[in-house]
Design an enzyme around this catalytic site. Sequence first.
Site, mmCIF file in Angstrom:
data_model
loop_
_atom_site.group_PDB
_atom_site.id
_atom_site.type_symbol
_atom_site.label_atom_id
_atom_site.label_comp_id
_atom_site.label_asym_id
_atom_site.label_seq_id
_atom_site.Cartn_x
_atom_site.Cartn_y
_atom_site.Cartn_z
ATOM 1 N N GLY A 142 0.814 -1.220 0.000
ATOM 2 C CA GLY A 142 0.000 0.000 0.000
ATOM 3 C C GLY A 142 0.838 1.257 0.000
ATOM 4 C CB CYS A 143 3.763 2.272 2.012
ATOM 5 S SG CYS A 143 2.949 2.147 3.620
ATOM 6 C CB THR A 144 5.121 0.299 -2.813
ATOM 7 O OG1 THR A 144 6.052 -0.167 -1.831
ATOM 8 C CG2 THR A 144 5.784 0.375 -4.181
#
Length: 147
Positions: A37-39
Amino acid sequence: MAPSFILPRDGGSSVSLQDFAGKKLVLFFYPRANTPGCTKEAIDFTRLAGAFAKDGTAVLGISADSLKAQESFRDKHKLAVPLLSDERREMLEAYGAWGEKSMYGKSFLGIIRTTVLIDAKGRIAKVWRNVRVDGHAEEVLAFARTL
């Protein structure tokens, strides 16, 4: 008013709120570098970096990851937005991005995926909490354009 901050960033320099006086600023707080998700979120903000810049809006990504982890994340995914390291969680707490989370029925403290838009006068214009990544960067850009 947006809480003041000075944090180290990828590349070795420091960044402060004062560096963006007179500009709009997006702060996206993410839990951990190199997680799915952060990527995706960081790639989405990078993809739209030119559109944000054209609108006079700067974008910063912030997590509690070390500078080394931030630089690895930036290099691996060719990220174009500055990544700040808040290992002491002072900025995360000041902006309400650190708090109780729950996963698989267990509660713990951690980074709550949050985005804050600061207007050109240094005031918080909008806060998105518990962000869903899909379409989020586009939503933030659309709102920034209204200011």
